[in-house]
Scaffold this motif. Structure first.
Motif, short mmCIF file in Angstrom:
data_model
loop_
_atom_site.label_atom_id
_atom_site.label_comp_id
_atom_site.label_asym_id
_atom_site.label_seq_id
_atom_site.Cartn_x
_atom_site.Cartn_y
_atom_site.Cartn_z
N ALA A 147 48.24 -5.24 31.60
CA ALA A 147 47.65 -3.49 31.45
C ALA A 147 48.36 -3.32 33.22
O ALA A 147 48.77 -2.28 33.16
CB ALA A 147 46.74 -3.46 31.69
N PHE A 176 39.03 2.13 32.05
CA PHE A 176 39.68 0.07 32.44
C PHE A 176 39.36 -0.58 33.31
O PHE A 176 39.62 -1.43 33.64
CB PHE A 176 41.04 0.87 32.32
CG PHE A 176 41.79 1.06 31.24
CD1 PHE A 176 42.69 0.09 30.36
CD2 PHE A 176 42.38 2.39 30.64
CE1 PHE A 176 43.28 0.51 29.04
CE2 PHE A 176 43.01 2.64 29.55
CZ PHE A 176 43.81 1.82 28.81
N SER A 230 47.93 -3.27 27.87
CA SER A 230 47.11 -4.32 27.12
C SER A 230 47.06 -5.55 26.03
O SER A 230 47.34 -6.80 26.52
CB SER A 230 45.80 -3.81 26.93
OG SER A 230 44.89 -5.36 27.57
N TYR A 272 38.18 -4.00 32.80
CA TYR A 272 38.81 -5.11 32.94
C TYR A 272 37.71 -6.37 33.97
O TYR A 272 37.59 -7.14 33.67
CB TYR A 272 39.45 -4.87 34.38
CG TYR A 272 40.88 -3.77 34.40
CD1 TYR A 272 41.20 -4.04 33.16
CD2 TYR A 272 41.23 -3.17 35.25
CE1 TYR A 272 42.89 -3.18 32.57
CE2 TYR A 272 42.94 -2.47 34.60
CZ TYR A 272 43.34 -2.62 33.86
OH TYR A 272 44.27 -1.75 33.75
N ARG A 300 49.33 2.13 28.25
CA ARG A 300 48.02 1.49 28.58
C ARG A 300 47.18 0.16 27.68
O ARG A 300 47.84 -1.02 28.48
CB ARG A 300 47.17 1.86 30.43
CG ARG A 300 46.82 0.73 30.81
CD ARG A 300 45.96 0.97 31.91
NE ARG A 300 46.89 1.93 33.01
CZ ARG A 300 46.32 2.28 33.79
NH1 ARG A 300 44.87 2.26 33.94
NH2 ARG A 300 46.90 3.34 34.92
N CYS A 301 46.95 0.88 26.59
CA CYS A 301 46.67 0.09 25.21
C CYS A 301 47.76 -1.06 24.85
O CYS A 301 46.83 -1.88 24.69
CB CYS A 301 46.06 1.12 24.58
SG CYS A 301 44.42 1.99 24.94
N GLY A 331 45.17 -10.06 29.07
CA GLY A 331 44.83 -7.86 28.92
C GLY A 331 44.33 -7.43 29.83
O GLY A 331 44.82 -5.97 29.63
N MET A 332 44.20 -8.19 30.82
CA MET A 332 44.11 -7.60 32.43
C MET A 332 45.49 -7.35 32.52
O MET A 332 45.87 -6.19 33.44
CB MET A 332 43.33 -7.74 33.33
CG MET A 332 42.79 -7.15 34.58
SD MET A 332 41.87 -8.71 35.41
CE MET A 332 43.60 -9.04 36.25
#
Length: 582
Positions: free
Chosen positions: A42, A554, A281, A558, A277-278, A38-39
């Motif tokens: 992204a 974000f 991720s 993170y 960016r979603c 996820g981090m």
């Protein structure tokens, strides 16, 4: 701890074994890999990263996490895929998979095939094409990393001719897929029959050119993925097959489900947020889930028959010319795919790795891993092998520095010629080598090489991530990314040479005994923390500026993901310490 307490702990552990195994083999690994994805994925789309650079950023985090939770603190490992080479394998595999784009397919979910986005020109297209192409893209994007990860835990011994066939299967699969795509575009390119004239006029339809490039690259990578998978099927190494297939298929389905987040604008039409960016991720979370499920399917503790089979494999008492061929051949292969990422410094970095391999071979040639050979057994060992090793090493180094338009062809011919020479030499002396060098020992038997593989993998992943992260930070706050990119290479290029040389020298001149059976990585906990902290700091640096709420959201996200990964890593650390007391 009191002596009577140990049996009590053991009985309690046995009672809770099924739930504990499910937690530590499926739930926690999947959560860990998903949070890291996820981090890091992204960040893949943030300033300074993208394409291969961003995938390397994610790969080193996944590789380090897999290696840390899989390894035992004792010398003998209980899980097949726990080698120190895993970090390098996943980093390189995902890096190679990232050498392509996906920007032309998201519009399919809106029912549009863009022909010229600058003029807002498009033709209608069924949304099913979006699902199809995200699946085609997602399978090898995660799957190529799984292919290389599988190489680190093969059940059967892998000789030089096995390696040649394995690599050839991937390359031939890629070439066949590219051939079919180029000669039968009607079966691959969306709406080709009705848009053939437009596909032929790429000047007037620039987005179709990009669509052809992205689709062709995706098909080529899928061909390589299927070629590597076919090799494991042919060898009947079913855990490797399951690992590769599970990661690819699960991620392909996951990416279909995410749909590039093109549905977000309809769900929240008035929101002003970075939906792209979603999507990045959630795409990383999908890859993490795929690796977590694959970990459960193939990397639980080995059964006694499987462990006996691994421990009964014939192994080499000391590195021979066959080992050197494999080492230098794989180095040359990685050089082909990663040279662009290393700018003009690539030949120097890969030369250091090749020199290490030749030096390691010359230093430990014929040195047994279990007990010393008698003086009589060493007489005549490896006659004239030094000449072959020096010839190969010199050829590989010279090939690194070929320049000009024919550089790739010259390097390829050079490598093929020298490797063919070595193969002929080995076949002539094969029986002699097999008679001299056959021993039975545990799978992970050479701590020197395993340490080198781990440290080079961490160095490659973190070194490139730091350079690209700093480039992204300069681009956000100072501007002119190209200028700062050149400046960073001028500074970090020589630094990386010094660091890589120091790693090679340290491994060679301060080695563990080759028959060492303890823990070769007593600082594993510090290594995984180093990777996690560096990657999170870089993620914060390239997410900005802080005056934009879309970016600050974000930053917070993170931080929360880092807390999740940190808690899981701490738990595994405590669990390993607890098991040691038993």
């Amino acid at each position: 701890m009191h002596s009577h307490a140990v049996p009590c702990l053991q009985k309690a552990a046995m009672r809770n074994a099924p739930l504990r195994d499910l937690t530590h083999d499926l739930i926690l690994p999947t959560m860990l890999f998903a949070a890291l994805g996820g981090m890091t994925w992204a960040v893949r789309g943030s300033s300074g990263f993208g394409a291969t650079a961003g995938c390397i950023f994610a790969g080193v985090a996944w590789g380090a996490a897999w290696w840390f939770i899989a390894r035992d603190t004792s010398g003998e490992q209980s899980r097949r895929y726990s080698s120190g080479w895993i970090v390098l394998a996943v980093t390189v595999g995902l890096g190679v998979a990232g050498a392509r784009g996906w920007m032309q397919w998201p519009s399919f979910f809106e029912g549009k095939l863009q022909t010229d986005a600058a003029k807002n020109e498009f033709v209608p297209i069924p949304t099913i094409y979006g699902f199809v192409w995200l699946f085609i893209a997602g399978v090898p994007w995660a799957g190529l990393g799984a292919c290389l990860l599988a190489w680190c835990g093969s059940l059967r011994e892998t000789r030089v001719w096995h390696w040649a066939i394995r690599i050839a299967c991937g390359i031939c699969g890629m070439l066949l897929a590219r051939y079919l795509f180029n000669h039968y575009p009607q079966y691959f390119l969306p709406l080709y029959d009705s848009l053939e004239s437009r596909y032929s006029d790429l000047e007037a339809n620039p987005n179709l050119r990009r669509l052809m490039n992205d689709s062709g690259a995706a098909i080529a990578h899928l061909g390589a993925y299927l070629g590597f998978l076919l090799y494991e099927v042919g060898r009947r190494d079913w855990k490797n097959v399951v690992l590769i297939a599970a990661v690819g298929l699960i991620n392909g389905a996951g990416w279909q489900f995410c749909q590039n987040w093109k549905w977000a604008d309809d769900v929240w039409p008035t929101a002003n947020f970075n939906w792209w960016r979603c999507w990045e991720s959630s795409g990383g979370i999908s890859i993490g889930i795929a690796y977590g499920i694959a970990y459960f399917l193939v990397n639980r503790q080995m059964s006694d028959p499987e462990r006996k089979m691994l421990n009964s494999r014939r192994a080499i008492a000391g590195p021979n010319f066959e080992w050197l061929l494999v080492f230098c051949g794989l180095t040359a292969l990685f050089d082909t795919f990663l040279r662009y990422q290393l700018a003009g410094w690539g030949p120097y970095y890969f030369s250091i790795v090749i020199i290490f391999g030749v030096a390691y071979y010359l230093k430990y040639r014929g040195t047994p891993l279990i007990e010393p050979l008698s003086e009589a057994e060493n007489v005549g060992r490896g006659w004239n092998v030094e000449w072959g090793a020096l010839c190969l090493g010199t050829a590989m180094l010279a090939g690194q520095f070929f320049q000009g338009r024919q550089a790739i062809l010259l390097r390829s011919n050079y490598y093929m010629g020298v490797i063919a020479l070595g193969a002929v030499y080995f076949l002539i002396r094969r029986r002699h080598f097999e008679k001299e060098n056959s021993l039975t020992m545990p799978q992970h038997c050479d701590p020197i090489l395993e340490r080198f593989g781990l440290y080079v993998g961490v160095f490659l992943g973190l070194g490139l991530s730091i350079r690209n992260g700093l480039k992204g930070w300069f681009n956000i706050y100072m501007g002119d990314e190209r200028y700062w990119s050149a400046v960073l290479w001028q500074v970090l290029g020589p630094v990386f040479i010094v660091v890589l040389t120091a790693i090679a020298a340290w491994i060679l001149f301060r080695p563990l005994p080759r028959n060492f059976r303890g823990d070769p990585f007593p600082h594993a906990y510090a290594i995984v923390w180093l990777v996690m902290i560096v990657q999170n700091v870089l993620a914060q640096l390239v997410t900005g500026p802080p005056t934009a709420w879309n970016e600050v959201a974000f930053n917070i996200y993170y931080g929360l993901l880092f807390a999740v990964t940190a808690a899981i890593v701490i738990h595994y650390r405590c669990m390993k310490a607890w098991r040691a007391t038993l």
